[in-house]
Design a protein around this motif. Structure first.
Motif, PDB file in Angstrom:
ATOM      1  N   ALA A 290       0.814  -1.216   0.000  1.00  0.00           N
ATOM      2  CA  ALA A 290       0.000   0.000   0.000  1.00  0.00           C
ATOM      3  C   ALA A 290       0.847   1.266   0.000  1.00  0.00           C
ATOM      4  CB  ALA A 290      -0.927   0.006   1.214  1.00  0.00           C
ATOM      5  N   SER A 291       2.094   1.190   0.481  1.00  0.00           N
ATOM      6  CA  SER A 291       2.939   2.377   0.628  1.00  0.00           C
ATOM      7  C   SER A 291       3.553   2.762  -0.709  1.00  0.00           C
ATOM      8  CB  SER A 291       4.057   2.104   1.649  1.00  0.00           C
ATOM      9  OG  SER A 291       3.512   1.719   2.897  1.00  0.00           O
ATOM     10  N   MET A 292       3.313   4.021  -1.112  1.00  0.00           N
ATOM     11  CA  MET A 292       3.795   4.481  -2.419  1.00  0.00           C
ATOM     12  C   MET A 292       4.324   5.902  -2.323  1.00  0.00           C
ATOM     13  SD  MET A 292       0.951   2.949  -4.997  1.00  0.00           S
ATOM     14  CE  MET A 292       0.457   1.230  -4.827  1.00  0.00           C
ATOM     15  N   LEU A 293       5.269   6.201  -3.212  1.00  0.00           N
ATOM     16  CA  LEU A 293       5.891   7.510  -3.249  1.00  0.00           C
ATOM     17  C   LEU A 293       5.279   8.321  -4.383  1.00  0.00           C
ATOM     18  CD1 LEU A 293       8.191   8.802  -1.567  1.00  0.00           C
ATOM     19  CD2 LEU A 293       9.737   8.246  -3.474  1.00  0.00           C
ATOM     20  N   THR A 294       4.855   9.541  -4.073  1.00  0.00           N
ATOM     21  CA  THR A 294       4.274  10.405  -5.094  1.00  0.00           C
ATOM     22  C   THR A 294       5.369  11.123  -5.870  1.00  0.00           C
ATOM     23  OG1 THR A 294       4.127  12.299  -3.594  1.00  0.00           O
ATOM     24  CG2 THR A 294       2.250  10.791  -3.647  1.00  0.00           C
ATOM     25  N   GLY A 295       4.960  11.828  -6.921  1.00  0.00           N
ATOM     26  CA  GLY A 295       5.922  12.532  -7.756  1.00  0.00           C
ATOM     27  C   GLY A 295       6.667  13.626  -7.024  1.00  0.00           C
ATOM     28  N   ASP A 296       6.056  14.228  -5.968  1.00  0.00           N
ATOM     29  CA  ASP A 296       6.743  15.261  -5.184  1.00  0.00           C
ATOM     30  C   ASP A 296       7.322  14.690  -3.894  1.00  0.00           C
ATOM     31  OD1 ASP A 296       4.315  14.760  -4.079  1.00  0.00           O
ATOM     32  OD2 ASP A 296       3.638  16.848  -3.984  1.00  0.00           O
TER      33      ASP A 296
ATOM     34  N   MET B 175      -0.578   6.022   1.370  1.00  0.00           N
ATOM     35  CA  MET B 175      -1.053   4.644   1.465  1.00  0.00           C
ATOM     36  C   MET B 175      -2.290   4.524   0.579  1.00  0.00           C
ATOM     37  SD  MET B 175       0.926   3.183   3.876  1.00  0.00           S
ATOM     38  CE  MET B 175      -0.002   1.873   4.647  1.00  0.00           C
ATOM     39  N   ILE B 176      -2.237   3.624  -0.382  1.00  0.00           N
ATOM     40  CA  ILE B 176      -3.311   3.453  -1.348  1.00  0.00           C
ATOM     41  C   ILE B 176      -3.872   2.037  -1.225  1.00  0.00           C
ATOM     42  CG2 ILE B 176      -3.961   3.498  -3.783  1.00  0.00           C
ATOM     43  CD1 ILE B 176      -3.143   6.193  -2.829  1.00  0.00           C
ATOM     44  N   THR B 177      -5.188   1.919  -1.206  1.00  0.00           N
ATOM     45  CA  THR B 177      -5.832   0.601  -1.259  1.00  0.00           C
ATOM     46  C   THR B 177      -6.653   0.499  -2.536  1.00  0.00           C
ATOM     47  OG1 THR B 177      -7.841   1.282  -0.085  1.00  0.00           O
ATOM     48  CG2 THR B 177      -5.996   0.545   1.265  1.00  0.00           C
TER      49      THR B 177
ATOM     50  N   MET C 126       0.303   0.540 -10.469  1.00  0.00           N
ATOM     51  CA  MET C 126      -0.232   1.528  -9.536  1.00  0.00           C
ATOM     52  C   MET C 126       0.876   2.437  -9.007  1.00  0.00           C
ATOM     53  SD  MET C 126      -3.017   2.705  -8.202  1.00  0.00           S
ATOM     54  CE  MET C 126      -4.258   1.404  -8.335  1.00  0.00           C
ATOM     55  N   ARG C 127       2.053   1.890  -8.753  1.00  0.00           N
ATOM     56  CA  ARG C 127       3.167   2.719  -8.273  1.00  0.00           C
ATOM     57  C   ARG C 127       3.567   3.753  -9.328  1.00  0.00           C
ATOM     58  NH1 ARG C 127       5.095   1.098  -3.553  1.00  0.00           N
ATOM     59  NH2 ARG C 127       4.678  -1.041  -2.874  1.00  0.00           N
ATOM     60  N   ILE C 128       3.535   3.347 -10.583  1.00  0.00           N
ATOM     61  CA  ILE C 128       3.862   4.291 -11.655  1.00  0.00           C
ATOM     62  C   ILE C 128       2.822   5.412 -11.721  1.00  0.00           C
ATOM     63  CG2 ILE C 128       4.024   4.553 -14.164  1.00  0.00           C
ATOM     64  CD1 ILE C 128       5.243   1.729 -14.235  1.00  0.00           C
TER      65      ILE C 128
ATOM     66  N   SER D 251       1.192  14.428  -7.904  1.00  0.00           N
ATOM     67  CA  SER D 251       1.579  15.068  -6.654  1.00  0.00           C
ATOM     68  C   SER D 251       0.805  14.437  -5.511  1.00  0.00           C
ATOM     69  CB  SER D 251       1.272  16.569  -6.714  1.00  0.00           C
ATOM     70  OG  SER D 251      -0.144  16.771  -6.726  1.00  0.00           O
ATOM     71  N   VAL D 252       1.213  14.730  -4.285  1.00  0.00           N
ATOM     72  CA  VAL D 252       0.518  14.168  -3.129  1.00  0.00           C
ATOM     73  C   VAL D 252      -0.925  14.648  -3.082  1.00  0.00           C
ATOM     74  CG1 VAL D 252       1.244  16.008  -1.539  1.00  0.00           C
ATOM     75  CG2 VAL D 252       0.679  13.728  -0.655  1.00  0.00           C
ATOM     76  N   ASP D 253      -1.175  15.912  -3.466  1.00  0.00           N
ATOM     77  CA  ASP D 253      -2.550  16.425  -3.469  1.00  0.00           C
ATOM     78  C   ASP D 253      -3.401  15.658  -4.473  1.00  0.00           C
ATOM     79  OD1 ASP D 253      -2.015  18.301  -1.520  1.00  0.00           O
ATOM     80  OD2 ASP D 253      -1.438  19.843  -2.975  1.00  0.00           O
ATOM     81  N   GLU D 254      -2.845  15.388  -5.657  1.00  0.00           N
ATOM     82  CA  GLU D 254      -3.585  14.630  -6.668  1.00  0.00           C
ATOM     83  C   GLU D 254      -3.834  13.203  -6.206  1.00  0.00           C
ATOM     84  OE1 GLU D 254      -2.121  16.630 -10.860  1.00  0.00           O
ATOM     85  OE2 GLU D 254      -0.783  15.249  -9.806  1.00  0.00           O
TER      86      GLU D 254
END
Length: 205
Positions: free
Chosen positions: A111-117, A122-124, A156-158, A164-167
């Motif tokens: 679930a843990s992913m890094l955003t572009g910024d 955490m995404i489910t 999904m990671r891509i 961005s985190v907001d998106e």
């Protein structure tokens, strides 16, 4: 005088025994051949028939004949059933008030992913899929279910990494779901997994 053991001995003529044995063997082969010369495919299934290790036929629902004695081997799967793969959570108990596990190390890791910024989110999500090519599903990939999981997580990671985190937190759901579904399908087709993606559903972020 009494009788000794020799008085009860029975002389068996081998010429009488062999026909009986051959008759029993022939009867056993006949029963085995009859029992292994047909198979039934249920309404939601397909079957792949291998003849001496090579694909001979793909059959649909119904009663079918085949070569007996293990010459033909039949592999069946439910191709009309929609299956579900969960990411970032696991259903522990399904029902009116379903219980979910969000805490195990494997679940947290996927679930843990890094955003572009460079923020961590955490995404489910869940993926619903069907078998579209049974021969590929059974014989082209060692573990198609795990391959689907690997492809889905990578895609999904891509997608999250391009935002961005907001998106990511607001989750433009239709766009992300559509993009993940299309890219997953392309990747699975290239690997010849025999899987059709029905729907990608994003959960919470």
């Amino acid at each position: 005088g009494g009788r000794g053991p020799e008085d009860f001995q029975v002389n068996i003529d081998p010429k009488q025994v062999f026909p009986i044995l051959w008759g029993l063997i022939a009867a056993a082969l006949l029963i085995w051949g009859a029992a292994s010369s047909y198979y039934t495919v249920e309404a939601n299934e397909e079957a792949v028939v291998l003849r001496l290790g090579k694909t001979n036929a793909v059959t649909g629902p119904g009663f079918h004949g085949k070569m007996p004695f293990g010459i033909d081997r039949v592999f069946k799967r439910a191709v009309k059933t929609v299956h579900q793969a969960e990411f970032g959570y696991r259903t522990l108990s399904a029902g009116v008030k379903s219980q979910f596990d969000y805490t195990s190390p494997g679940v947290i890791s996927e679930a843990s992913m890094l955003t572009g910024d460079l923020n961590l989110v955490m995404i489910t999500w869940e993926v619903r899929y069907k078998i579209k090519n049974l021969e590929h599903y059974l014989f082209k990939v060692r573990d198609p279910k795990q391959t689907l999981r690997d492809v889905s997580e990578a895609v999904m990671r891509i997608e999250i990494g391009d935002r961005s985190v907001d998106e990511a937190l607001t989750l433009d759901r239709p766009a992300i779901e559509s993009a993940v579904k299309a890219k997953m399908q392309t990747g699975l087709d290239e690997l010849q997994c025999g899987i059709q993606i029905v729907k990608v559903n994003l959960g919470r972020a």
